[in-house]
Design a protein around this motif. Structure first.
Motif, mmCIF file in Angstrom:
data_model
loop_
_atom_site.group_PDB
_atom_site.id
_atom_site.type_symbol
_atom_site.label_atom_id
_atom_site.label_comp_id
_atom_site.label_asym_id
_atom_site.label_seq_id
_atom_site.Cartn_x
_atom_site.Cartn_y
_atom_site.Cartn_z
ATOM 1 N N GLY A 171 0.900 -1.241 0.008
ATOM 2 C CA GLY A 171 0.052 -0.030 -0.137
ATOM 3 C C GLY A 171 0.650 1.193 -0.073
ATOM 4 N N ASP A 172 0.181 2.353 -0.528
ATOM 5 C CA ASP A 172 1.047 3.715 -0.636
ATOM 6 C C ASP A 172 0.799 4.557 0.833
ATOM 7 N N ILE A 173 1.286 4.584 1.625
ATOM 8 C CA ILE A 173 1.310 5.283 3.041
ATOM 9 C C ILE A 173 1.284 6.836 2.425
ATOM 10 N N LEU A 174 2.302 7.401 1.783
ATOM 11 C CA LEU A 174 2.566 8.437 1.459
ATOM 12 C C LEU A 174 1.230 9.267 0.652
ATOM 13 N N LEU A 175 0.674 8.460 -0.142
ATOM 14 C CA LEU A 175 -0.566 8.767 -0.635
ATOM 15 C C LEU A 175 -1.626 9.004 0.252
ATOM 16 N N ALA A 176 -1.789 8.182 1.180
ATOM 17 C CA ALA A 176 -3.052 8.134 2.071
ATOM 18 C C ALA A 176 -2.791 9.281 3.194
ATOM 19 N N PHE A 177 -1.382 9.466 3.463
ATOM 20 C CA PHE A 177 -1.233 10.692 4.374
ATOM 21 C C PHE A 177 -1.433 12.098 3.779
ATOM 22 N N CYS A 178 -1.016 12.176 2.534
ATOM 23 C CA CYS A 178 -0.934 13.503 1.833
ATOM 24 C C CYS A 178 -2.398 13.950 1.148
ATOM 25 N N THR A 179 -3.336 12.754 1.002
ATOM 26 C CA THR A 179 -4.663 13.148 0.421
ATOM 27 C C THR A 179 -5.673 12.836 1.523
ATOM 28 N N GLY A 180 -6.804 13.493 1.259
ATOM 29 C CA GLY A 180 -8.056 12.966 2.234
ATOM 30 C C GLY A 180 -7.966 13.825 3.614
ATOM 31 N N GLY A 181 -6.967 14.760 3.779
ATOM 32 C CA GLY A 181 -6.812 15.311 5.101
ATOM 33 C C GLY A 181 -6.429 14.813 6.169
ATOM 34 N N THR A 182 -5.622 13.538 6.052
ATOM 35 C CA THR A 182 -5.272 12.732 7.300
ATOM 36 C C THR A 182 -4.270 13.288 8.129
ATOM 37 N N LEU A 183 -3.401 14.195 7.685
ATOM 38 C CA LEU A 183 -2.373 14.761 8.510
ATOM 39 C C LEU A 183 -3.003 16.029 9.107
ATOM 40 N N PHE A 184 -3.913 16.890 8.643
ATOM 41 C CA PHE A 184 -4.400 17.949 9.072
ATOM 42 C C PHE A 184 -5.437 17.717 10.086
ATOM 43 N N CYS A 185 -6.218 16.611 9.874
ATOM 44 C CA CYS A 185 -7.293 16.365 10.911
ATOM 45 C C CYS A 185 -6.664 15.603 12.007
ATOM 46 N N ALA A 186 -5.586 14.796 11.927
ATOM 47 C CA ALA A 186 -4.887 14.125 13.164
ATOM 48 C C ALA A 186 -4.398 15.117 13.869
ATOM 49 N N PHE A 187 -3.822 16.340 13.525
ATOM 50 C CA PHE A 187 -3.067 17.139 14.375
ATOM 51 C C PHE A 187 -3.963 18.379 15.062
ATOM 52 N N PHE A 188 -5.044 18.767 14.073
ATOM 53 C CA PHE A 188 -5.634 20.006 14.366
ATOM 54 C C PHE A 188 -7.323 19.763 14.685
ATOM 55 N N ILE A 189 -7.762 18.454 14.502
ATOM 56 C CA ILE A 189 -9.001 18.269 14.826
ATOM 57 C C ILE A 189 -9.348 17.093 15.825
ATOM 58 N N LEU A 190 -8.294 16.109 15.599
ATOM 59 C CA LEU A 190 -8.653 15.058 16.437
ATOM 60 C C LEU A 190 -8.423 15.166 18.009
ATOM 61 N N ASN A 191 -7.234 16.046 18.167
ATOM 62 C CA ASN A 191 -6.931 16.608 19.425
ATOM 63 C C ASN A 191 -7.735 17.473 20.336
ATOM 64 N N ARG A 192 -9.014 17.680 19.660
ATOM 65 C CA ARG A 192 -10.162 18.725 20.394
ATOM 66 C C ARG A 192 -10.335 18.284 21.909
ATOM 67 N N PHE A 193 -10.011 19.524 22.712
ATOM 68 C CA PHE A 193 -10.296 19.496 24.183
ATOM 69 C C PHE A 193 -11.650 18.838 24.408
ATOM 70 N N GLY A 194 -11.723 17.805 25.383
ATOM 71 C CA GLY A 194 -12.936 17.504 25.962
ATOM 72 C C GLY A 194 -13.351 16.147 25.220
ATOM 73 N N THR A 195 -13.057 15.704 24.002
ATOM 74 C CA THR A 195 -13.188 14.773 23.286
ATOM 75 C C THR A 195 -12.138 13.620 23.138
ATOM 76 N N LEU A 196 -10.932 13.722 24.100
ATOM 77 C CA LEU A 196 -9.933 12.840 24.391
ATOM 78 C C LEU A 196 -10.256 12.125 25.652
ATOM 79 N N PRO A 197 -9.965 10.861 25.649
ATOM 80 C CA PRO A 197 -9.772 10.210 27.020
ATOM 81 C C PRO A 197 -8.849 10.643 27.669
ATOM 82 N N MET A 198 -8.801 10.527 29.025
ATOM 83 C CA MET A 198 -7.955 11.094 30.075
ATOM 84 C C MET A 198 -6.725 10.118 30.422
ATOM 85 N N THR A 199 -6.759 8.934 30.273
ATOM 86 C CA THR A 199 -5.618 7.897 30.603
ATOM 87 C C THR A 199 -5.002 7.589 29.472
#
Length: 350
Positions: free
Chosen positions: A256-284
């Protein structure tokens, strides 16, 4: 004697991590190079949408502040407006965008009375509502699924003219292939430098993967991003793409093509700027690992090997739905552990 204090400080105590407002300011600052690139590439429609979304967020905060006697300015709300503005297609209606952002953020303020809560990631909700209002404006998968029967499926983007390779692509690629990566037996396929620099997506946040990576390094260096969740998410998704993305289409396991997966579809942007939203993350740590693992698996199940423009939003919504359940389990485990500790100490719990 009674004293009246005008200022209260935490001295002599201090926090090793930045505050929420400082994290929001830093996040906005590291996104400025991408906004500058929109000027450089003359993406004026995207800049207008960015302005509309941010203005809508501020209007929602103003109304909430007047009704509830809160602060007129909120960095988290401005950040949410900025992120939404960067993750909508350049052809979207500014009017629809403004009223959607305004309505959702206003409801979030009045319902939850807080930016940090686990029941609804407002950015994801807004983006999904925008998608259902005008789904035709979100670009479809760049590559049909049958193209994923070869290890460098991303090369089809350039050979078929879906993405135009930059003038410097071949020069930089040859430099790395003949010098830096030659002794390692690694080569960068033609066009992938362009994919890292500017994927030419209609969604600004999905375009500049190299700038997103640079921004993420700054956030991580200053402890402004939860690396455990993000790294678990990306590693699990990357492994799934590498091992399984070609198999359903007749390809071999492990190509599989990891670079294609990471550089398209917003994978990197969403992982660093949306996924980590306060309140939605578990604590432990365990909860965060489970959260990131489920996120990586669901990302692969929903988005496949990348090139989608909206599937990642549904992946994040699915994770957000699971978050309260994970946090509830964390709370129950903590209660059990605390009960055992009190029994061992001979303390009766009231």
């Amino acid at each position: 004697m009674r004293h009246n204090y005008k200022h209260i400080t935490l001295n002599p105590f201090c926090s090793s991590n930045p505050s929420v407002n400082d994290i929001m300011k830093m996040s906005i600052a590291v996104l400025l190079p991408q906004i500058v690139m929109l000027f450089v590439t003359r993406s004026y429609n995207s800049l207008i949408l960015l302005l509309c979304s941010t203005a809508a967020a501020q209007c929602a905060q103003l109304i909430y502040a007047v009704k509830k006697s809160r602060a007129l300015w909120s960095w988290p709300i401005i950040f949410e407006g900025l992120i939404v503005g960067m993750t909508v297609p350049s052809g979207y209606s500014p009017v629809h965008l403004f009223f959607t952002v305004f309505t959702v953020l206003l409801l979030q303020n009045f319902i939850f009375n807080s930016y940090a809560q686990g029941w609804a990631n407002a950015v994801v909700v807004i983006l999904i509502v925008l998608y259902f209002i005008s789904p035709d404006l979100f670009p479809p998968f760049l590559l049909p699924h049958e193209y994923f029967n070869q290890s460098n499926a991303g090369s089809r983007l350039f050979s078929e003219g879906i993405v135009r390779a930059a003038d410097f692509d071949s020069r930089i690629g040859n430099f790395f292939n003949s010098g830096v990566f030659y002794s390692w037996g690694i080569s960068v396929p033609e066009g992938y430098i362009t994919l890292l620099w500017d994927s030419q997506s209609a969604i600004p946040a999905f375009r500049f993967s190299l700038l997103t990576l640079a921004a993420s390094l700054i956030l991580i260096s200053y402890k402004a991003a939860d690396t455990l969740v993000t790294y678990t998410f990306l590693i699990v998704y990357g492994i799934a793409v590498r091992l399984l993305s070609l198999y359903p289409y007749g390809g071999l396991i492990g190509g599989g093509d990891i670079l294609l997966a990471f550089c398209t579809g917003g994978t990197l942007f969403c992982a660093f700027f949306i996924l980590n939203r306060f309140g939605t993350l578990p604590m432990t740590a365990a909860g965060k690992c489970v959260y990131g693992f489920i996120g990586g698996i669901s990302m692969f199940a929903i988005c496949g090997a990348g090139t989608s423009s909206a599937a990642v939003f549904f992946c994040l919504l699915f994770l957000n739905i699971l978050s309260p359940a994970i946090q509830y389990i964390e709370g129950r485990i903590y209660d059990v552990q605390l009960h055992r500790m009190l029994i061992q100490a001979g303390i009766k719990r009231g």
